[in-house]
Design a protein around this motif. Sequence first.
Motif, PDB file in Angstrom:
ATOM      1  N   GLY A   1     -22.582 -20.568 -29.928  1.00  0.00           N
ATOM      2  CA  GLY A   1     -22.529 -19.445 -29.348  1.00  0.00           C
ATOM      3  C   GLY A   1     -23.699 -18.877 -28.403  1.00  0.00           C
ATOM      4  O   GLY A   1     -23.643 -18.232 -27.828  1.00  0.00           O
ATOM      5  N   ARG A   2     -24.476 -20.082 -28.567  1.00  0.00           N
ATOM      6  CA  ARG A   2     -25.868 -19.924 -27.588  1.00  0.00           C
ATOM      7  C   ARG A   2     -25.918 -20.992 -26.674  1.00  0.00           C
ATOM      8  O   ARG A   2     -26.322 -20.688 -25.626  1.00  0.00           O
ATOM      9  CB  ARG A   2     -27.116 -19.784 -28.801  1.00  0.00           C
ATOM     10  CG  ARG A   2     -27.048 -18.552 -29.641  1.00  0.00           C
ATOM     11  CD  ARG A   2     -28.545 -18.413 -30.251  1.00  0.00           C
ATOM     12  NE  ARG A   2     -28.855 -19.551 -30.952  1.00  0.00           N
ATOM     13  CZ  ARG A   2     -30.126 -20.169 -30.862  1.00  0.00           C
ATOM     14  NH1 ARG A   2     -31.003 -19.858 -29.857  1.00  0.00           N
ATOM     15  NH2 ARG A   2     -30.503 -21.049 -31.570  1.00  0.00           N
ATOM     16  N   PHE A   3     -25.765 -22.194 -26.989  1.00  0.00           N
ATOM     17  CA  PHE A   3     -25.935 -23.297 -26.331  1.00  0.00           C
ATOM     18  C   PHE A   3     -24.468 -24.023 -25.782  1.00  0.00           C
ATOM     19  O   PHE A   3     -23.379 -23.614 -26.466  1.00  0.00           O
ATOM     20  CB  PHE A   3     -26.431 -24.424 -27.169  1.00  0.00           C
ATOM     21  CG  PHE A   3     -27.949 -24.140 -27.554  1.00  0.00           C
ATOM     22  CD1 PHE A   3     -28.617 -22.950 -27.333  1.00  0.00           C
ATOM     23  CD2 PHE A   3     -28.844 -25.157 -27.832  1.00  0.00           C
ATOM     24  CE1 PHE A   3     -29.792 -22.636 -27.810  1.00  0.00           C
ATOM     25  CE2 PHE A   3     -29.788 -24.980 -28.340  1.00  0.00           C
ATOM     26  CZ  PHE A   3     -30.582 -23.803 -28.263  1.00  0.00           C
ATOM     27  N   ILE A   4     -24.532 -24.493 -24.635  1.00  0.00           N
ATOM     28  CA  ILE A   4     -23.204 -24.917 -24.020  1.00  0.00           C
ATOM     29  C   ILE A   4     -23.570 -26.202 -23.196  1.00  0.00           C
ATOM     30  O   ILE A   4     -24.735 -26.170 -22.567  1.00  0.00           O
ATOM     31  CB  ILE A   4     -22.596 -24.105 -22.889  1.00  0.00           C
ATOM     32  CG1 ILE A   4     -22.454 -22.564 -23.474  1.00  0.00           C
ATOM     33  CG2 ILE A   4     -21.440 -24.452 -22.190  1.00  0.00           C
ATOM     34  CD1 ILE A   4     -22.017 -21.565 -22.540  1.00  0.00           C
ATOM     35  N   ILE A   5     -23.055 -27.366 -23.898  1.00  0.00           N
ATOM     36  CA  ILE A   5     -23.132 -28.624 -23.209  1.00  0.00           C
ATOM     37  C   ILE A   5     -22.059 -28.794 -21.893  1.00  0.00           C
ATOM     38  O   ILE A   5     -20.824 -28.441 -22.457  1.00  0.00           O
ATOM     39  CB  ILE A   5     -22.978 -29.631 -24.319  1.00  0.00           C
ATOM     40  CG1 ILE A   5     -23.562 -31.104 -23.881  1.00  0.00           C
ATOM     41  CG2 ILE A   5     -21.684 -29.678 -24.998  1.00  0.00           C
ATOM     42  CD1 ILE A   5     -23.598 -32.100 -24.965  1.00  0.00           C
ATOM     43  N   SER A   6     -22.387 -29.489 -21.019  1.00  0.00           N
ATOM     44  CA  SER A   6     -21.206 -30.055 -20.092  1.00  0.00           C
ATOM     45  C   SER A   6     -21.791 -30.985 -19.284  1.00  0.00           C
ATOM     46  O   SER A   6     -22.991 -31.605 -19.346  1.00  0.00           O
ATOM     47  CB  SER A   6     -21.198 -28.711 -19.022  1.00  0.00           C
ATOM     48  OG  SER A   6     -22.528 -28.479 -18.553  1.00  0.00           O
TER      49      SER A   6
ATOM     50  N   GLU B   1     -34.364 -36.841 -18.643  1.00  0.00           N
ATOM     51  CA  GLU B   1     -34.330 -35.228 -19.152  1.00  0.00           C
ATOM     52  C   GLU B   1     -35.078 -34.281 -17.936  1.00  0.00           C
ATOM     53  O   GLU B   1     -36.121 -34.865 -17.675  1.00  0.00           O
ATOM     54  CB  GLU B   1     -34.619 -34.864 -20.190  1.00  0.00           C
ATOM     55  CG  GLU B   1     -33.752 -35.660 -21.456  1.00  0.00           C
ATOM     56  CD  GLU B   1     -34.302 -36.794 -21.750  1.00  0.00           C
ATOM     57  OE1 GLU B   1     -34.071 -37.230 -22.917  1.00  0.00           O
ATOM     58  OE2 GLU B   1     -35.187 -37.541 -21.326  1.00  0.00           O
ATOM     59  N   SER B   2     -34.921 -33.326 -17.656  1.00  0.00           N
ATOM     60  CA  SER B   2     -35.670 -32.289 -16.970  1.00  0.00           C
ATOM     61  C   SER B   2     -35.031 -30.867 -17.374  1.00  0.00           C
ATOM     62  O   SER B   2     -34.055 -30.594 -17.906  1.00  0.00           O
ATOM     63  CB  SER B   2     -35.361 -32.437 -15.414  1.00  0.00           C
ATOM     64  OG  SER B   2     -34.287 -32.476 -15.013  1.00  0.00           O
ATOM     65  N   GLY B   3     -36.050 -29.860 -17.050  1.00  0.00           N
ATOM     66  CA  GLY B   3     -35.553 -28.579 -17.070  1.00  0.00           C
ATOM     67  C   GLY B   3     -36.185 -27.756 -18.297  1.00  0.00           C
ATOM     68  O   GLY B   3     -36.217 -26.576 -18.449  1.00  0.00           O
TER      69      GLY B   3
ATOM     70  N   ASN C   1     -23.083 -38.156 -12.631  1.00  0.00           N
ATOM     71  CA  ASN C   1     -23.677 -38.904 -13.831  1.00  0.00           C
ATOM     72  C   ASN C   1     -24.795 -37.940 -14.524  1.00  0.00           C
ATOM     73  O   ASN C   1     -25.906 -38.426 -14.870  1.00  0.00           O
ATOM     74  CB  ASN C   1     -24.666 -40.039 -13.412  1.00  0.00           C
ATOM     75  CG  ASN C   1     -23.115 -41.256 -13.118  1.00  0.00           C
ATOM     76  OD1 ASN C   1     -21.929 -41.064 -13.344  1.00  0.00           O
ATOM     77  ND2 ASN C   1     -23.659 -42.480 -12.518  1.00  0.00           N
ATOM     78  N   THR C   2     -24.305 -36.894 -14.704  1.00  0.00           N
ATOM     79  CA  THR C   2     -25.352 -35.846 -15.437  1.00  0.00           C
ATOM     80  C   THR C   2     -24.831 -35.125 -16.728  1.00  0.00           C
ATOM     81  O   THR C   2     -23.556 -34.633 -16.406  1.00  0.00           O
ATOM     82  CB  THR C   2     -25.912 -35.141 -14.357  1.00  0.00           C
ATOM     83  OG1 THR C   2     -26.682 -35.793 -13.385  1.00  0.00           O
ATOM     84  CG2 THR C   2     -27.094 -33.993 -14.843  1.00  0.00           C
ATOM     85  N   VAL C   3     -25.589 -34.781 -17.697  1.00  0.00           N
ATOM     86  CA  VAL C   3     -25.120 -33.896 -18.587  1.00  0.00           C
ATOM     87  C   VAL C   3     -26.070 -32.782 -18.780  1.00  0.00           C
ATOM     88  O   VAL C   3     -27.317 -33.091 -18.522  1.00  0.00           O
ATOM     89  CB  VAL C   3     -25.272 -34.588 -20.094  1.00  0.00           C
ATOM     90  CG1 VAL C   3     -26.380 -35.173 -20.392  1.00  0.00           C
ATOM     91  CG2 VAL C   3     -24.502 -33.863 -21.085  1.00  0.00           C
ATOM     92  N   TYR C   4     -25.669 -31.742 -19.148  1.00  0.00           N
ATOM     93  CA  TYR C   4     -26.294 -30.401 -19.119  1.00  0.00           C
ATOM     94  C   TYR C   4     -26.228 -29.600 -20.337  1.00  0.00           C
ATOM     95  O   TYR C   4     -25.477 -30.011 -21.291  1.00  0.00           O
ATOM     96  CB  TYR C   4     -25.890 -29.422 -17.700  1.00  0.00           C
ATOM     97  CG  TYR C   4     -25.690 -29.817 -16.796  1.00  0.00           C
ATOM     98  CD1 TYR C   4     -24.411 -30.494 -16.165  1.00  0.00           C
ATOM     99  CD2 TYR C   4     -26.970 -29.888 -15.693  1.00  0.00           C
ATOM    100  CE1 TYR C   4     -24.372 -31.017 -14.787  1.00  0.00           C
ATOM    101  CE2 TYR C   4     -26.645 -30.464 -14.688  1.00  0.00           C
ATOM    102  CZ  TYR C   4     -25.365 -30.905 -13.970  1.00  0.00           C
ATOM    103  OH  TYR C   4     -25.554 -31.547 -12.946  1.00  0.00           O
ATOM    104  N   LEU C   5     -27.333 -28.810 -20.791  1.00  0.00           N
ATOM    105  CA  LEU C   5     -27.533 -28.046 -21.823  1.00  0.00           C
ATOM    106  C   LEU C   5     -27.970 -26.844 -21.490  1.00  0.00           C
ATOM    107  O   LEU C   5     -29.072 -26.612 -21.057  1.00  0.00           O
ATOM    108  CB  LEU C   5     -28.291 -28.718 -23.025  1.00  0.00           C
ATOM    109  CG  LEU C   5     -28.322 -27.945 -24.380  1.00  0.00           C
ATOM    110  CD1 LEU C   5     -26.887 -27.958 -24.899  1.00  0.00           C
ATOM    111  CD2 LEU C   5     -29.499 -28.361 -25.185  1.00  0.00           C
TER     112      LEU C   5
ATOM    113  N   LEU D   1     -31.184 -27.360 -19.451  1.00  0.00           N
ATOM    114  CA  LEU D   1     -31.741 -28.954 -19.231  1.00  0.00           C
ATOM    115  C   LEU D   1     -30.527 -29.819 -18.521  1.00  0.00           C
ATOM    116  O   LEU D   1     -29.375 -29.406 -18.676  1.00  0.00           O
ATOM    117  CB  LEU D   1     -31.738 -29.384 -20.756  1.00  0.00           C
ATOM    118  CG  LEU D   1     -32.698 -28.461 -21.811  1.00  0.00           C
ATOM    119  CD1 LEU D   1     -33.099 -29.217 -23.145  1.00  0.00           C
ATOM    120  CD2 LEU D   1     -34.342 -28.092 -21.136  1.00  0.00           C
ATOM    121  N   SER D   2     -31.419 -30.735 -17.864  1.00  0.00           N
ATOM    122  CA  SER D   2     -30.427 -31.747 -17.347  1.00  0.00           C
ATOM    123  C   SER D   2     -30.813 -33.121 -17.690  1.00  0.00           C
ATOM    124  O   SER D   2     -31.999 -33.342 -18.016  1.00  0.00           O
ATOM    125  CB  SER D   2     -30.580 -31.592 -15.693  1.00  0.00           C
ATOM    126  OG  SER D   2     -30.035 -30.323 -15.162  1.00  0.00           O
TER     127      SER D   2
END
Length: 118
Positions: A66-71, A6-8, A77-81, A20-21
């Motif tokens: 409504g505030r956070f978005i996961i993708s 994780e980072s960010g 090979n990465t997930v974000y928040l 976040l990544s």
Amino acid sequence: QVQLVESGGGVVQPGGSLRLSCAASGFTFSSYTMSWHRQAPGKERELVATITSTSGRTNYADSMKGRFIISRDNAKNTVYLRMNSLKPEDTAVYYCNAANAFRGTSYWGQGTQVTVSS
């Protein structure tokens, strides 16, 4: 060797945003449901958001809707928040998780600290 990095994380003022990544390696990322969890001091770890492996269907804890978005980007090979309108109560260590129910496997990252403070 499985790794979730994780980072960010960092310090942000109330109302601010962070992304976040979580970079994954050592397993077939596209076959895993990815999720973010968080743990505040003195509290249990809680689910923040999930995203499925193929359809990319998302689900959020009520307080994050409504505030956070996961993708996710399966090519990287990465997930974000993406976290918007951050509140002091969002302060926690945020963890990335990869899970495959069919294989019965689950992996965790080491966490990244998010502090929301003025």
